[in-house]
Scaffold this active site. Sequence first.
Site, PDB file in Angstrom:
ATOM      1  N   CYS A   1       5.703  51.844   6.248  1.00  0.00           N
ATOM      2  CA  CYS A   1       6.819  50.933   5.945  1.00  0.00           C
ATOM      3  C   CYS A   1       6.935  50.830   4.418  1.00  0.00           C
ATOM      4  O   CYS A   1       6.004  50.379   3.750  1.00  0.00           O
ATOM      5  CB  CYS A   1       6.527  49.575   6.574  1.00  0.00           C
ATOM      6  SG  CYS A   1       7.728  48.316   6.165  1.00  0.00           S
TER       7      CYS A   1
ATOM      8  N   GLU B   1       0.850  -1.205   0.000  1.00  0.00           N
ATOM      9  CA  GLU B   1       0.000   0.000   0.000  1.00  0.00           C
ATOM     10  C   GLU B   1       0.869   1.233   0.000  1.00  0.00           C
ATOM     11  O   GLU B   1       2.057   1.162   0.324  1.00  0.00           O
ATOM     12  CB  GLU B   1      -0.860   0.036   1.275  1.00  0.00           C
ATOM     13  CG  GLU B   1      -1.911  -1.032   1.333  1.00  0.00           C
ATOM     14  CD  GLU B   1      -2.669  -1.008   2.657  1.00  0.00           C
ATOM     15  OE1 GLU B   1      -2.384  -0.149   3.514  1.00  0.00           O
ATOM     16  OE2 GLU B   1      -3.543  -1.864   2.825  1.00  0.00           O
TER      17      GLU B   1
ATOM     18  N   LYS C   1      10.427   3.579   3.742  1.00  0.00           N
ATOM     19  CA  LYS C   1      10.360   5.037   3.544  1.00  0.00           C
ATOM     20  C   LYS C   1      11.290   5.446   2.422  1.00  0.00           C
ATOM     21  O   LYS C   1      12.422   4.945   2.325  1.00  0.00           O
ATOM     22  CB  LYS C   1      10.791   5.745   4.818  1.00  0.00           C
ATOM     23  CG  LYS C   1       9.856   5.486   5.975  1.00  0.00           C
ATOM     24  CD  LYS C   1       9.106   6.743   6.298  1.00  0.00           C
ATOM     25  CE  LYS C   1       9.085   6.985   7.776  1.00  0.00           C
ATOM     26  NZ  LYS C   1       8.688   8.288   8.148  1.00  0.00           N
TER      27      LYS C   1
ATOM     28  N   CYS D   1       5.034  43.650  11.055  1.00  0.00           N
ATOM     29  CA  CYS D   1       5.434  45.046  11.214  1.00  0.00           C
ATOM     30  C   CYS D   1       4.126  45.837  11.212  1.00  0.00           C
ATOM     31  O   CYS D   1       3.385  45.805  10.231  1.00  0.00           O
ATOM     32  CB  CYS D   1       6.324  45.477  10.048  1.00  0.00           C
ATOM     33  SG  CYS D   1       6.464  47.268   9.930  1.00  0.00           S
TER      34      CYS D   1
ATOM     35  N   CYS E   1      11.767  49.371   8.127  1.00  0.00           N
ATOM     36  CA  CYS E   1      11.408  50.685   8.688  1.00  0.00           C
ATOM     37  C   CYS E   1      11.692  50.795  10.181  1.00  0.00           C
ATOM     38  O   CYS E   1      11.388  51.814  10.799  1.00  0.00           O
ATOM     39  CB  CYS E   1       9.936  50.981   8.411  1.00  0.00           C
ATOM     40  SG  CYS E   1       8.829  49.978   9.414  1.00  0.00           S
TER      41      CYS E   1
ATOM     42  N   TYR F   1      -7.040   2.252   5.440  1.00  0.00           N
ATOM     43  CA  TYR F   1      -6.030   1.203   5.339  1.00  0.00           C
ATOM     44  C   TYR F   1      -6.184   0.115   6.395  1.00  0.00           C
ATOM     45  O   TYR F   1      -5.351  -0.764   6.531  1.00  0.00           O
ATOM     46  CB  TYR F   1      -4.618   1.786   5.381  1.00  0.00           C
ATOM     47  CG  TYR F   1      -4.322   2.659   6.568  1.00  0.00           C
ATOM     48  CD1 TYR F   1      -4.262   2.131   7.840  1.00  0.00           C
ATOM     49  CD2 TYR F   1      -4.088   4.020   6.403  1.00  0.00           C
ATOM     50  CE1 TYR F   1      -3.997   2.916   8.932  1.00  0.00           C
ATOM     51  CE2 TYR F   1      -3.822   4.831   7.491  1.00  0.00           C
ATOM     52  CZ  TYR F   1      -3.776   4.268   8.762  1.00  0.00           C
ATOM     53  OH  TYR F   1      -3.514   5.061   9.844  1.00  0.00           O
TER      54      TYR F   1
ATOM     55  N   ASP G   1       0.813  10.479   3.596  1.00  0.00           N
ATOM     56  CA  ASP G   1       1.471  11.368   4.544  1.00  0.00           C
ATOM     57  C   ASP G   1       0.462  12.380   5.077  1.00  0.00           C
ATOM     58  O   ASP G   1       0.287  13.466   4.529  1.00  0.00           O
ATOM     59  CB  ASP G   1       2.631  12.087   3.838  1.00  0.00           C
ATOM     60  CG  ASP G   1       3.628  12.605   4.838  1.00  0.00           C
ATOM     61  OD1 ASP G   1       3.499  12.290   6.031  1.00  0.00           O
ATOM     62  OD2 ASP G   1       4.547  13.335   4.424  1.00  0.00           O
TER      63      ASP G   1
ATOM     64  N   LYS H   1       2.043   4.729   1.647  1.00  0.00           N
ATOM     65  CA  LYS H   1       2.056   5.292   3.006  1.00  0.00           C
ATOM     66  C   LYS H   1       1.678   6.768   2.878  1.00  0.00           C
ATOM     67  O   LYS H   1       2.514   7.620   2.564  1.00  0.00           O
ATOM     68  CB  LYS H   1       3.434   5.128   3.644  1.00  0.00           C
ATOM     69  CG  LYS H   1       3.430   5.506   5.107  1.00  0.00           C
ATOM     70  CD  LYS H   1       4.702   5.024   5.784  1.00  0.00           C
ATOM     71  CE  LYS H   1       4.659   5.207   7.291  1.00  0.00           C
ATOM     72  NZ  LYS H   1       4.295   6.530   7.754  1.00  0.00           N
TER      73      LYS H   1
ATOM     74  N   CYS I   1      11.410  45.926  12.429  1.00  0.00           N
ATOM     75  CA  CYS I   1      11.263  45.705  10.992  1.00  0.00           C
ATOM     76  C   CYS I   1      12.560  46.028  10.248  1.00  0.00           C
ATOM     77  O   CYS I   1      13.131  47.099  10.446  1.00  0.00           O
ATOM     78  CB  CYS I   1      10.111  46.576  10.469  1.00  0.00           C
ATOM     79  SG  CYS I   1       9.931  46.493   8.684  1.00  0.00           S
TER      80      CYS I   1
END
Length: 671
Positions: free
Chosen positions: A433, A113, A315, A427, A412, A224, A117, A115, A409
């Site tokens: 800015c 099967e 894996k 910021c 700025c 599964y 994620d 796997k 920042c």
Amino acid sequence: MNKSDAVQEIERLSEELRRHNHLYYVESNPDISDYDFDMLLKKLQELENQFPDLAQENSPTKRVGGDITKKFESVEHKYAMLSLSNTYSEDEIEEWAARALKGVESKIEYVCELKYDGCAIGIQYVDGKLKQAVTRGDGSKGENVTANVRTIRTVPLTLKNGFPEDIEIRGEIFFPLDNFHRLNEKRREEGEPEFANPRNTASGTLKMQDSRIVAERGLDCFLYGIYGVDDDSEGHFELVQKSAQWGFKVPPTSERYIEKTNSIDGVMDFIHYWDEKRKDLPFEIDGVVIKVNNYDQQEILGFTAKSPRWAISYKFKAERVSTFLEEVTYQVGRTGAITPVANLTPVQLGGTTVKRASLHNADQIEKLDLHLEDNVYVEKGGEIIPKIVGINLEKRGANSKKVDFIESCPECETELVRREGEVQHYCPNETGCPTQMKGKVEHFIGRKAMDIDGLGAETVDALFEAGLISKSSDLYSLTFDQVVNLERMADKSANNLLDGIEKSKEIPFERVLFGLGIRMVGETVAKKLAKQFKSIDALSTATFDKLVEVDEIGDKIAMSLQAFFQDESNLDTVNSLKAVGVQLVAEEKEGGSDRWNGLTFIVSGVFESFSRNELKAIIETNGGKNVGSISKKTSFVVAGDKMGPSKLEKANKLEVSIITEQEFIKMLENE
Ligand code: IVH
């Protein structure tokens, strides 16, 4: 309708909706239009509103969410939720198989099967009804996330055809890549930081309090494991296939998502196939799982303390290299979100040179305990930007300096803020800015907003540098003399630019609203707000309660809107835009119809008579819906020149009608 009629009607509608849901999501073979489906659902919802005590827990109306979970209750698993032993080595797979053979002393059939994620889930069905869905947690206790799991369309709410009385389904909830990318695109548009990867976003989504948001995001689930079936004379493979008849989405054998083999060569072939092909899958996997098929043999082999001896996962090795962290720099987005970026000594990875990796936020840096000049491991997963997955501590210098997240920042120098419950630093100097100011103008002129011809990021930069603009509304007072004096600007391009700006005054209100770049107001939200409030005046003075009354507008969006309109300089921009004649009132649409109600379109490529946006507007004024990616559900792809080959291939594969611009115009004229 009286109550006893309502009982019957609710039952009939629920049954019909369940059937359509299954045909659409599990079998990818719908036999009614989306519109008709929505109408049936609406009817059921209305009846449930009228007779609330008749509303069933597993009603198809639950798919759209709405239930709020304040605190996820902790629930004990009936069957412990163990993990799998895993390996990266083919030799170890052979050794595992040899041990299993010795253990059972007879031939073994293996099931291979994928796997998946994502995030493990156990779903209990009693008398064919979904009773409870619980996350893995610590393996013996997990969190009750039933309301959220009910919104996942491929998870049946009720079972059919000879289902067992009390079973538990184990499976993986994951984020299909299409939906994940769409979500991140939306986040970008709304000025929100993007999510790092589909797996974490799937588990984060599953634990959201508002199931309506979960429903919108489009999680999916593959099963599964099946527990609690009396007759286990057959094997795991057969039982998984059988569960399809009860209504589950099972991994298709035709795509080799699941396969039975009686030799270790067959197992290796499966491993090699998916190591190569996994990049083409519409979801992420991190390996494959090999299981002994026969349940009696599984029982003989039993478990270690942590995992079954009858299964192992192989894996895939993510391609990983090591390099040095030279510097951490910080990007400022148009809404002020700060993203740290690792600048690396260039290194080759998966065929490209990697120089940078996203670090996402301060927590990520803290988790890695990152120091400057660290030797870091870099991997490329499903995402485009590589990530730092670890640090080689042996190579860390004695005096190396920990990376401390900046406090002000970089553009700025305003002190950064991190709002409660958020991972990102911002910021707060939104209107002073320079990077944010430029970012806002760039967003304003973008294709989906004012779509100003002849104006791009470079020119915006030049206009800022020359001190000619500081906010979007300043664009409308530019003169020819000012523009033509910019570097690399000829008479013709200056005229083009000014024409483009002038023409943008015709852009409809909903797109102007999107262009204002209000945090959390993406294209869809802007459309909703424009339709509901019809003018900037009505929107800017709407109370919080009025805002949240609008479908899909939640507290956070409402707060963001109110904050925007409370800011003097934003009001100033809005008033200036109004004064120059930009559309801040929704126009009553002319030539509109509802002829394409329930139809979905994808407009792709370059066209002769219309721009893409014009075609999209025509579709919407006639009741159709524009969508971003192709599915079986798509009614038409309007294909122009230079349409991407992968889109075309997908449309052909899913047998979606592809029409030319001419055919589209004919459809518009004839119907
Ligand atoms: S079988 C007794 N099959 O991997 C454990 N697990 O490390 C039985 N997973 O928590 C698990 N795809 O979330 C199994 N085809 C698959 C799987 C799978 C993904 C996940 C699952 C589990 C973890 C185990």
